[in-house]
Write an enzyme that holds these catalytic residues in place. Structure first.
Site, short mmCIF file in Angstrom:
data_model
loop_
_atom_site.label_atom_id
_atom_site.label_comp_id
_atom_site.label_asym_id
_atom_site.label_seq_id
_atom_site.Cartn_x
_atom_site.Cartn_y
_atom_site.Cartn_z
N SER A 101 0.83 -1.19 0.00
CA SER A 101 0.00 0.00 0.00
C SER A 101 0.88 1.26 0.00
O SER A 101 1.70 1.43 -0.88
CB SER A 101 -0.94 -0.08 1.21
OG SER A 101 -1.93 0.91 1.17
N HIS A 124 -2.31 -1.16 -4.42
CA HIS A 124 -3.76 -1.11 -4.64
C HIS A 124 -4.21 0.34 -4.57
O HIS A 124 -3.46 1.22 -4.15
CB HIS A 124 -4.52 -1.97 -3.61
CG HIS A 124 -4.40 -1.49 -2.20
ND1 HIS A 124 -5.12 -0.44 -1.68
CD2 HIS A 124 -3.62 -1.93 -1.18
CE1 HIS A 124 -4.80 -0.26 -0.42
NE2 HIS A 124 -3.89 -1.14 -0.08
#
Length: 196
Positions: A101, A124
């Protein structure tokens, strides 16, 4: 039951007697910083202070940032990203375990990006934290802000990987994991290393 993890202490005999100091002090003296655990205002502040201090000590010598993190707050991560880009010192990032992330974005932004053989990078789209509620206008404002953050993080990944935005949006539409060799092939990392 709560357990605390204490950083190792280094014991050294000097002409002043036996000295004890935190291993993080020795790492800082070697121009090494560590992001371990969540990306949040506290962890980022420690790293930013380290970068600014090391830049004052030597504005050209490289800094190594070891990363093993599940990610975290976008605003804190972008603050660290901006400092990394503004620093005159080249910053080498090393992925130990997982850079996910926001931590993946920070890893990808290194001037030199190394991965240990069994480490992984996961990217993501930004996520909504907390519940979404309130009026329709407040929900829309939250969604608009999330899309703005999505564009910013995608542009950062594109800039440092050489991918075009369409490719970045494709891989960030879901959680996408890259093993070390795959991350190098995707230009999210520069090399896989076996020694530190």
């Amino acid at each position: 039951m709560s357990t605390s993890v204490y950083p190792p202490q280094i014991i050294e005999e000097t002409n002043l007697g036996i000295q004890r100091f935190d291993i993080r002090d020795a790492m800082l003296a070697s121009r090494e910083l560590e992001l371990s655990g969540p990306v949040d205002s506290e962890s980022v502040a420690v790293i930013i202070r380290g970068i600014l201090y090391l830049q004052k000590v030597d504005a050209a010598a490289p800094i190594t940032l070891f990363i093993n993190s599940p990610g975290g707050e976008v605003s804190s991560g972008l603050a660290l990203y901006d400092v990394m880009q503004a620093a005159s010192c080249p910053i080498r990032t090393v992925c130990l375990g997982l850079a996910a992330s926001m931590a993946a974005l920070l890893f990808i932004a290194g001037d030199t990006r190394d991965m240990l053989p069994h480490s992984r990078v996961m990217v993501h789209d930004p996520l909504i934290s907390g519940g979404v509620g309130g009026s329709a206008l407040s929900v829309k404002a939250r969604a608009d802000d999330l899309m703005r953050i999505r564009d910013i993080t995608a542009q950062v990944i594109a800039q440092h990987s050489g991918m075009d935005l369409e490719q970045v949006f494709e891989i960030t539409a879901r959680e996408t994991y890259f093993e070390a060799e795959d991350a190098v092939a995707a230009h999210l990392a520069d090399r896989v290393i076996n020694t530190l």
